[in-house]
Write a protein that holds these residues in place. Structure first.
Motif, PDB file in Angstrom:
ATOM      1  N   LEU A   1      93.024 -41.535  93.197  1.00 38.27           N
ATOM      2  CA  LEU A   1      93.576 -41.356  91.857  1.00 38.27           C
ATOM      3  C   LEU A   1      94.935 -42.046  91.728  1.00 38.27           C
ATOM      4  N   LEU A   2      95.771 -41.933  92.750  1.00 45.15           N
ATOM      5  CA  LEU A   2      97.084 -42.567  92.723  1.00 45.15           C
ATOM      6  C   LEU A   2      96.952 -44.086  92.785  1.00 45.15           C
ATOM      7  N   ARG A   3      95.989 -44.578  93.532  1.00 49.14           N
ATOM      8  CA  ARG A   3      95.779 -46.029  93.623  1.00 49.14           C
ATOM      9  C   ARG A   3      95.325 -46.598  92.275  1.00 49.14           C
ATOM     10  N   MET A   4      94.467 -45.863  91.590  1.00 51.54           N
ATOM     11  CA  MET A   4      94.058 -46.306  90.256  1.00 51.54           C
ATOM     12  C   MET A   4      95.248 -46.298  89.301  1.00 51.54           C
TER      13      MET A   4
ATOM     14  N   HIS B   1      95.179 -42.069  83.111  1.00 53.69           N
ATOM     15  CA  HIS B   1      96.269 -42.085  82.136  1.00 53.69           C
ATOM     16  C   HIS B   1      96.902 -40.698  81.989  1.00 53.69           C
ATOM     17  N   LYS B   2      96.099 -39.654  82.062  1.00 56.48           N
ATOM     18  CA  LYS B   2      96.664 -38.299  82.017  1.00 56.48           C
ATOM     19  C   LYS B   2      97.557 -38.063  83.234  1.00 56.48           C
ATOM     20  N   PHE B   3      97.092 -38.524  84.392  1.00 46.60           N
ATOM     21  CA  PHE B   3      97.891 -38.371  85.609  1.00 46.60           C
ATOM     22  C   PHE B   3      99.190 -39.155  85.509  1.00 46.60           C
TER      23      PHE B   3
ATOM     24  N   GLU C   1      87.656 -36.128  92.241  1.00 44.90           N
ATOM     25  CA  GLU C   1      88.424 -36.853  91.233  1.00 44.90           C
ATOM     26  C   GLU C   1      89.761 -37.334  91.802  1.00 44.90           C
ATOM     27  N   LYS C   2      90.160 -36.785  92.931  1.00 48.39           N
ATOM     28  CA  LYS C   2      91.455 -37.130  93.521  1.00 48.39           C
ATOM     29  C   LYS C   2      91.322 -38.108  94.692  1.00 48.39           C
TER      30      LYS C   2
ATOM     31  N   GLU D   1     104.095 -28.964  87.072  1.00 43.82           N
ATOM     32  CA  GLU D   1     103.044 -29.444  86.166  1.00 43.82           C
ATOM     33  C   GLU D   1     102.166 -30.498  86.833  1.00 43.82           C
ATOM     34  N   VAL D   2     102.743 -31.307  87.712  1.00 48.38           N
ATOM     35  CA  VAL D   2     101.942 -32.273  88.465  1.00 48.38           C
ATOM     36  C   VAL D   2     100.979 -31.543  89.387  1.00 48.38           C
TER      37      VAL D   2
END
Length: 632
Positions: free
Chosen positions: A581-584, A285-287, A566-567, A554-555
């Motif tokens: 992380l992007l898939r989630m 959610h932060k991402f 984590e990524k 910022e990204v």
């Protein structure tokens, strides 16, 4: 987006306006179709002339011609967008505000402070009349193109430009991309020898890390020596000043242990399982929030009222899309589309640009059973038939390449997420004949000075996609369509930061997490020379602006702060582990099949790599680019 050009000629009473090549001028005007202007400064007492050519693509605020001049006679050529760091209102003009900031600078430190604070893509050329100094450079990632060329025949001449000429270049006067290693300054009044040119260099430096200045970017300094002619020298500035890098260093910590699931079948790994972990869910959610804000900055402040006649108490909707997305249906473009949907006015269409290159009959063989077993995801997508929106089935054509099939599948997902949005799925179909013709006419010199087979494939694919001429097939009808969107979103930067390339798996298998972290650490440092300058030139050729949400400062800071596990998790199979992380995030945004599509590079997904020479390697020099240059 603008086309900018500057010529510095170290010769008294030599006018630069008559040496701007016609084809370069035309290319610059295509980048900036809304206004063109030339200015020249002749300083015979110091033996130099400097010529400026500015071409503006109007994006926000009032249209201001370039080069822009202040009350002191300083001149600014600016090709960029300020998305943060310096406050600019919705109706503000960033060129004007940047010039105001620079006009108030009293020394080198204050100039460096201005550029250290800018968030967003930029390339600039700034002439200080009082000190006779010429400053120039590109942003930290090199998201805007800037080339340089040095000549020393009759007179010493430096040319800085967004795009080169299409005329073949002599071996001793090649075009090169200005390295994204910092800012550069030429103190013109100190150029006492008209046959030598000295350039001061102000490198980037991470604010948190203390470097011994002599070793800072030493490798980059060696590159200068290798690439520049012997009458040009680049040296670290005498004051030992630097710019503060806009991102934090990458987290290089190592995991305590890894679970080996590399041999798992894709169907045995469900991304939703990861989202059941509260820590991972919060991280996702932060991402999403930081990436969503990046997209918002890039789609919000656009001229949307110019085509809307005013009604009694509200605007009437314009039918034109203002934002387009380079769209393959893969997880990168799907997430950008879903987030753009959150911020673009609901009554405004979004153009999804999907490019395909025509395949010869013998190359469109039905996928073998053995090949299908390798990927359960693609086995259902690469059939010889294709289900349409209305439930009917049409036979595959020569343009039903993988990116077309996954793109249509992705369109259906987006229509489910927001059926009220008008999603314009634009099928851009390119034949071999058109590819050869447009490469010869336009694309080859835009890709230049890059020259590999990979540069040719991606450069051509992106140029045709960004042109946006095709067929709109998204609403059960087939209509000719030309995308008029000035902003083109692209997913560049996702693979580089989230271990999306096959080379990352190779590196992980050979050297484990330590090797992967090292490889990812190199990615952003070379993305300017591998991708961004080229992509800016080919997209800008249509009078459109490339925007890169995954490369928002910022990204990048958010992702750099995370440990590698984590990524991505490359112990997991393709379609899951890379860009985990992007898939989630895609799953949380309501996306389904696209969240687990394995990575397929654009040159393969669009099938441009299969059109002309299958035996080439991506890193080979591309003969087609060189042949086209020789013909011009």
């Amino acid at each position: 987006m603008c086309g900018i050009c500057c010529m510095l000629i170290l010769a008294p009473q030599k006018d630069g306006s008559d040496v701007l090549a016609k084809d370069m001028l035309e290319s610059l005007q295509r980048r900036g179709p809304n206004h063109s202007q030339h200015l020249s400064r002749e300083v015979p007492e110091l033996g130099y002339n400097v010529f400026f050519s500015g071409h503006v693509l109007h994006m926000r605020g009032c249209l201001n011609p370039q080069p822009m001049q202040d009350a002191q006679g300083n001149l600014l050529l600016w090709n960029g967008e300020v998305f943060g760091g310096i406050k600019i209102g919705p109706e503000g003009n960033d060129t004007q505000i940047i010039l105001q900031q620079l006009s108030s600078c009293k020394n080198e430190e204050s100039i460096l402070s201005v550029f250290s604070s800018i968030q967003g893509p930029w390339a600039f050329i700034y002439y200080q009349l009082s000190s006779h100094c010429l400053w120039f450079g590109r942003d930290f990632f090199g998201r805007r193109s800037l080339l340089w060329q040095f000549k020393n025949v009759e007179n010493l001449c430096l040319t800085l430009t967004s795009v080169s000429t299409s005329v073949p270049q002599c071996a001793n006067v090649p075009w090169k991309e200005v390295p994204t290693c910092g800012l550069y300054k030429i103190d013109i009044q100190k150029q006492t020898n008209a046959k030598l040119l000295a350039i001061s260099w102000y490198p980037w430096k991470h604010g948190r890390i203390e470097y011994e200045f002599k070793t800072l970017h030493l490798g980059d300094k060696e590159q200068f020596t290798e690439k520049l002619p012997n009458f040009v020298s680049v040296f670290l500035n005498e004051s030992k000043l630097f710019l503060t890098a806009p991102i934090i260093p990458m987290n290089c910590s190592m995991p305590e242990s890894c679970t080996d699931t590399a041999n798992c079948e894709p169907s045995s790994v469900n991304i939703e399982i990861f989202l059941s972990n509260e820590h991972k869910k919060q991280l996702v959610h932060k991402f999403i929030n930081v990436l969503s804000e990046s997209v918002r900055r890039r789609v919000l402040f656009l001229p949307r009222s110019e085509n809307r006649p005013i009604c009694s108490d509200q605007f009437t909707v314009s039918d034109e899309a203002k934002v387009a997305i380079l769209f393959s249906g893969g997880v990168d473009s799907m997430v950008l589309s879903a987030l753009a949907d959150h911020h673009i006015p609901p009554d405004e269409p979004i153009d999804l640009l999907n490019v395909a290159f025509k395949q010869q009959e013998q190359k469109r063989q039905k996928t073998s059973t053995k090949q299908k077993k390798k990927s359960n995801v693609f086995s259902t997508l690469e059939e010889e038939t294709l289900e349409c929106d209305n439930g009917s089935v049409k036979k595959a054509t020569a343009f039903n390449v993988p990116d077309r099939i996954t793109g249509l599948s992705g369109l259906k997902e987006l229509q489910i997420i927001n059926p009220a949005r008008r999603w314009n799925f634009i099928e851009i179909n390119i034949t071999l004949e058109e590819l050869k013709e447009m490469r010869r006419q336009r694309i080859s010199h835009l890709v230049h000075p890059l020259d590999t087979v990979l540069d040719d494939s991606i450069g051509c694919a992106v140029w045709f996609a960004a042109r946006g001429i095709g067929t709109n097939t998204s609403n059960g009808e087939t209509q000719p369509y030309i995308s008029t969107a000035k902003v083109v979103l692209t997913g560049v930067g996702a693979d580089e930061q989230l271990a999306g390339y096959s080379r990352h798996r190779v590196c992980y298998k050979a050297s484990g997490c330590e090797g992967l972290v090292k490889e990812l650490g190199l990615e952003l440092g070379r993305i300017s020379s591998r991708n961004l300058g080229r992509d800016d030139r080919v997209i800008g050729d249509h009078g459109k602006e490339a925007r890169f949400p995954f490369l928002d400062e910022e990204v990048v800071c958010f992702l750099n702060a995370l440990p590698v596990w984590e990524k991505a998790d490359l112990t997991l199979p393709r379609g899951t582990g890379e860009k985990l992380l992007l898939r989630m995030a895609a799953k949380e945004l309501g996306l389904t099949a696209s969240a687990v599509l394995p990575k397929r590079a654009m040159q393969f997904g669009s099938r441009i790599a299969k059109m002309e020479n299958n035996k080439e390697k991506a890193s080979d020099k591309c003969n087609r680019l060189q042949q086209n240059s020789a013909l011009q």
